[in-house]
Design a protein around this motif. Structure first.
Motif, PDB file in Angstrom:
ATOM      1  N   GLY A  48       0.832  -1.124   0.009  1.00  0.00           N
ATOM      2  CA  GLY A  48      -0.060  -0.134  -0.049  1.00  0.00           C
ATOM      3  C   GLY A  48       0.775   1.052  -0.122  1.00  0.00           C
ATOM      4  O   GLY A  48       0.450   2.356  -0.647  1.00  0.00           O
ATOM      5  N   LEU A  49       1.935   1.001   0.747  1.00  0.00           N
ATOM      6  CA  LEU A  49       2.837   2.320   0.656  1.00  0.00           C
ATOM      7  C   LEU A  49       3.720   2.889  -0.499  1.00  0.00           C
ATOM      8  O   LEU A  49       3.674   3.734  -1.005  1.00  0.00           O
ATOM      9  CB  LEU A  49       3.898   2.378   1.829  1.00  0.00           C
ATOM     10  CG  LEU A  49       3.267   2.479   3.205  1.00  0.00           C
ATOM     11  CD1 LEU A  49       4.537   2.443   4.188  1.00  0.00           C
ATOM     12  CD2 LEU A  49       2.837   3.854   3.568  1.00  0.00           C
ATOM     13  N   ILE A  50       4.086   1.557  -1.207  1.00  0.00           N
ATOM     14  CA  ILE A  50       4.716   1.573  -2.456  1.00  0.00           C
ATOM     15  C   ILE A  50       3.696   1.890  -3.636  1.00  0.00           C
ATOM     16  O   ILE A  50       4.147   2.839  -4.363  1.00  0.00           O
ATOM     17  CB  ILE A  50       5.509   0.178  -2.780  1.00  0.00           C
ATOM     18  CG1 ILE A  50       6.383  -0.222  -1.661  1.00  0.00           C
ATOM     19  CG2 ILE A  50       5.873   0.147  -4.246  1.00  0.00           C
ATOM     20  CD1 ILE A  50       6.896  -1.519  -1.930  1.00  0.00           C
ATOM     21  N   GLY A  51       2.465   1.639  -3.405  1.00  0.00           N
ATOM     22  CA  GLY A  51       1.580   2.114  -4.243  1.00  0.00           C
ATOM     23  C   GLY A  51       1.299   3.680  -4.507  1.00  0.00           C
ATOM     24  O   GLY A  51       0.642   3.941  -5.343  1.00  0.00           O
ATOM     25  N   LEU A  52       1.540   4.162  -3.272  1.00  0.00           N
ATOM     26  CA  LEU A  52       1.396   5.611  -3.123  1.00  0.00           C
ATOM     27  C   LEU A  52       2.531   6.530  -4.121  1.00  0.00           C
ATOM     28  O   LEU A  52       2.191   7.748  -4.369  1.00  0.00           O
ATOM     29  CB  LEU A  52       1.631   6.227  -1.788  1.00  0.00           C
ATOM     30  CG  LEU A  52       0.470   5.833  -0.851  1.00  0.00           C
ATOM     31  CD1 LEU A  52       0.860   6.175   0.538  1.00  0.00           C
ATOM     32  CD2 LEU A  52      -1.109   6.346  -1.353  1.00  0.00           C
ATOM     33  N   ILE A  53       3.456   5.823  -4.316  1.00  0.00           N
ATOM     34  CA  ILE A  53       4.591   6.210  -5.315  1.00  0.00           C
ATOM     35  C   ILE A  53       3.768   6.731  -7.018  1.00  0.00           C
ATOM     36  O   ILE A  53       3.658   5.628  -7.589  1.00  0.00           O
ATOM     37  CB  ILE A  53       5.805   5.563  -5.567  1.00  0.00           C
ATOM     38  CG1 ILE A  53       6.518   5.289  -4.362  1.00  0.00           C
ATOM     39  CG2 ILE A  53       6.869   6.295  -6.647  1.00  0.00           C
ATOM     40  CD1 ILE A  53       7.639   4.552  -4.292  1.00  0.00           C
ATOM     41  N   VAL A  81      -4.143  -3.154 -11.031  1.00  0.00           N
ATOM     42  CA  VAL A  81      -5.230  -2.143 -11.804  1.00  0.00           C
ATOM     43  C   VAL A  81      -5.839  -1.387 -10.948  1.00  0.00           C
ATOM     44  O   VAL A  81      -6.115  -0.265 -11.224  1.00  0.00           O
ATOM     45  CB  VAL A  81      -6.040  -3.236 -12.689  1.00  0.00           C
ATOM     46  CG1 VAL A  81      -7.502  -2.275 -13.360  1.00  0.00           C
ATOM     47  CG2 VAL A  81      -5.225  -3.752 -13.691  1.00  0.00           C
ATOM     48  N   LEU A  82      -6.545  -1.870  -9.793  1.00  0.00           N
ATOM     49  CA  LEU A  82      -7.190  -1.205  -8.817  1.00  0.00           C
ATOM     50  C   LEU A  82      -6.332  -0.007  -8.235  1.00  0.00           C
ATOM     51  O   LEU A  82      -6.864   1.047  -7.873  1.00  0.00           O
ATOM     52  CB  LEU A  82      -7.931  -2.005  -7.743  1.00  0.00           C
ATOM     53  CG  LEU A  82      -8.912  -2.883  -8.036  1.00  0.00           C
ATOM     54  CD1 LEU A  82      -9.364  -3.932  -7.323  1.00  0.00           C
ATOM     55  CD2 LEU A  82     -10.207  -2.185  -8.887  1.00  0.00           C
ATOM     56  N   GLY A  83      -5.067  -0.406  -7.981  1.00  0.00           N
ATOM     57  CA  GLY A  83      -4.158   0.552  -7.198  1.00  0.00           C
ATOM     58  C   GLY A  83      -3.812   1.633  -8.185  1.00  0.00           C
ATOM     59  O   GLY A  83      -3.459   2.534  -7.747  1.00  0.00           O
ATOM     60  N   ALA A  84      -3.864   1.434  -9.474  1.00  0.00           N
ATOM     61  CA  ALA A  84      -3.588   2.658 -10.325  1.00  0.00           C
ATOM     62  C   ALA A  84      -4.783   3.862 -10.344  1.00  0.00           C
ATOM     63  O   ALA A  84      -4.579   4.723 -10.709  1.00  0.00           O
ATOM     64  CB  ALA A  84      -3.519   2.019 -11.774  1.00  0.00           C
ATOM     65  N   VAL A  85      -5.931   3.391  -9.753  1.00  0.00           N
ATOM     66  CA  VAL A  85      -7.045   4.283  -9.677  1.00  0.00           C
ATOM     67  C   VAL A  85      -6.874   5.255  -8.541  1.00  0.00           C
ATOM     68  O   VAL A  85      -6.869   4.650  -7.279  1.00  0.00           O
ATOM     69  CB  VAL A  85      -8.651   3.681  -9.736  1.00  0.00           C
ATOM     70  CG1 VAL A  85      -9.508   4.692  -9.622  1.00  0.00           C
ATOM     71  CG2 VAL A  85      -8.474   2.679 -11.076  1.00  0.00           C
ATOM     72  N   PRO A  86      -6.746   6.485  -8.686  1.00  0.00           N
ATOM     73  CA  PRO A  86      -6.702   7.556  -7.397  1.00  0.00           C
ATOM     74  C   PRO A  86      -7.704   7.266  -6.423  1.00  0.00           C
ATOM     75  O   PRO A  86      -8.711   6.987  -6.876  1.00  0.00           O
ATOM     76  CB  PRO A  86      -6.541   8.751  -8.059  1.00  0.00           C
ATOM     77  CG  PRO A  86      -6.214   8.609  -9.560  1.00  0.00           C
ATOM     78  CD  PRO A  86      -6.637   7.318  -9.683  1.00  0.00           C
ATOM     79  N   VAL A  87      -7.380   7.228  -5.262  1.00  0.00           N
ATOM     80  CA  VAL A  87      -8.162   7.051  -4.037  1.00  0.00           C
ATOM     81  C   VAL A  87      -8.796   5.554  -3.863  1.00  0.00           C
ATOM     82  O   VAL A  87      -8.594   4.943  -2.926  1.00  0.00           O
ATOM     83  CB  VAL A  87      -9.334   8.248  -3.952  1.00  0.00           C
ATOM     84  CG1 VAL A  87      -9.919   8.001  -2.768  1.00  0.00           C
ATOM     85  CG2 VAL A  87      -8.687   9.551  -4.252  1.00  0.00           C
ATOM     86  N   LEU A  88      -9.587   5.136  -4.878  1.00  0.00           N
ATOM     87  CA  LEU A  88      -9.883   3.897  -4.969  1.00  0.00           C
ATOM     88  C   LEU A  88      -8.885   2.840  -4.529  1.00  0.00           C
ATOM     89  O   LEU A  88      -8.947   1.812  -3.845  1.00  0.00           O
ATOM     90  CB  LEU A  88     -10.970   3.533  -6.223  1.00  0.00           C
ATOM     91  CG  LEU A  88     -11.484   2.075  -6.311  1.00  0.00           C
ATOM     92  CD1 LEU A  88     -12.443   1.868  -5.134  1.00  0.00           C
ATOM     93  CD2 LEU A  88     -11.949   1.874  -7.667  1.00  0.00           C
ATOM     94  N   GLY A  89      -7.871   2.883  -5.439  1.00  0.00           N
ATOM     95  CA  GLY A  89      -6.610   2.060  -5.338  1.00  0.00           C
ATOM     96  C   GLY A  89      -6.115   2.066  -3.834  1.00  0.00           C
ATOM     97  O   GLY A  89      -5.920   0.989  -3.367  1.00  0.00           O
ATOM     98  N   ASP A  90      -6.269   3.095  -3.273  1.00  0.00           N
ATOM     99  CA  ASP A  90      -5.538   3.172  -1.901  1.00  0.00           C
ATOM    100  C   ASP A  90      -6.401   2.671  -0.872  1.00  0.00           C
ATOM    101  O   ASP A  90      -6.202   1.928  -0.171  1.00  0.00           O
ATOM    102  CB  ASP A  90      -5.449   4.489  -1.527  1.00  0.00           C
ATOM    103  CG  ASP A  90      -4.277   5.514  -2.625  1.00  0.00           C
ATOM    104  OD1 ASP A  90      -3.443   4.570  -2.826  1.00  0.00           O
ATOM    105  OD2 ASP A  90      -4.538   6.710  -2.658  1.00  0.00           O
TER     106      ASP A  90
END
Length: 158
Positions: free
Chosen positions: A37-42, A83-92
Motif C-alpha cells: 500500500g505504501l509503495i502504491g502511493l508512489i 489495476v485497482l491500485g492505479a485508480v486514484p483514491v479507490l486504489g488506496d
C-alpha cells in the motif's frame, strides 16, 4: 522440492505476504495495510513496483509445483491489485480489502492441503475468466461493426 524446504518456503512466503499486505495497523482501528500500500502511493511506478514484488510469491509457487491454472488465478489477483491500485483514491482504499499477496499464499497453501479441490476451483475460475474475455472481445467486435455500419450509412445518406 524437499518437504522441509517446502515448509520453510511456505513460512517465508507467509511472512512476505503479511509484510506486504498487513504489517501496518492504523492506530485506534482494526484496519491494516502493508508495504504494498505504501509503495502504491508512489505516482506512476508504485503499483507496477508492487506487482513486481508480489510476483515473487507467484514465482516461488511455480517452483514448488503449483499447477498452471492456480498460477493464472494468482496472477489475476496480482493484476487486479495493480489495476485497482492505479485508480486514484479507490486504489488506496482497496489496499484494506484486496490483499492479493495473502490471497495468493492462501491459495498455494490450500493447494498443498487439498490439491484436487483447489485445482478444480482454479480451473473453473480460469475457464470462467476465459469466457468473460471472449464475451468482451465479441461485444467489442459487434460494437465496432455497428459503429462502422452506422458511419457508412450516414455517409451514404441512408
Amino acid at each position: 522440492m524437499h518437504k522441509m524446504n517446502a515448509e520453510h518456503s511456505k513460512a517465508q512466503l507467509k511472512k512476505l505476504a503479511w509484510l506486504l499486505d498487513d504489517s501496518i495497523r492504523i492506530p485506534g482501528t482494526q484496519l491494516r495495510f502493508g508495504l504494498d500500500g505504501l509503495i502504491g502511493l508512489i505516482p506512476g511506478i508504485g503499483d507496477a513496483a508492487g506487482a513486481i514484488i508480489s510476483s515473487h510469491i507467484l514465482v516461488q509457487a511455480a517452483q514448488m509445483g503449483v499447477p498452471k491454472s492456480l498460477l493464472l488465478k494468482m496472477a489475476f489477483n496480482i493484476g487486479l491489485d495493480a489495476v485497482l491500485g492505479a485508480v486514484p483514491v479507490l486504489g488506496d482504499l482497496t489496499d484494506f480489502v484486496w490483499k492479493a499477496n495473502q490471497r495468493n499464499v492462501q491459495l498455494m497453501n490450500d493447494y498443498f492441503d487439498r490439491p484436487g479441490k483447489t485445482e478444480l476451483h482454479s480451473r473453473f475460475f480460469v475457464g470462467f475468466a476465459g469466457l468473460v474475455v471472449f464475451g468482451v472481445v465479441v461485444l467489442i467486435g459487434m460494437l465496432g461493426f455497428l459503429l462502422v455500419r452506422w458511419l457508412w450509412l450516414s455517409v451514404q445518406g441512408g
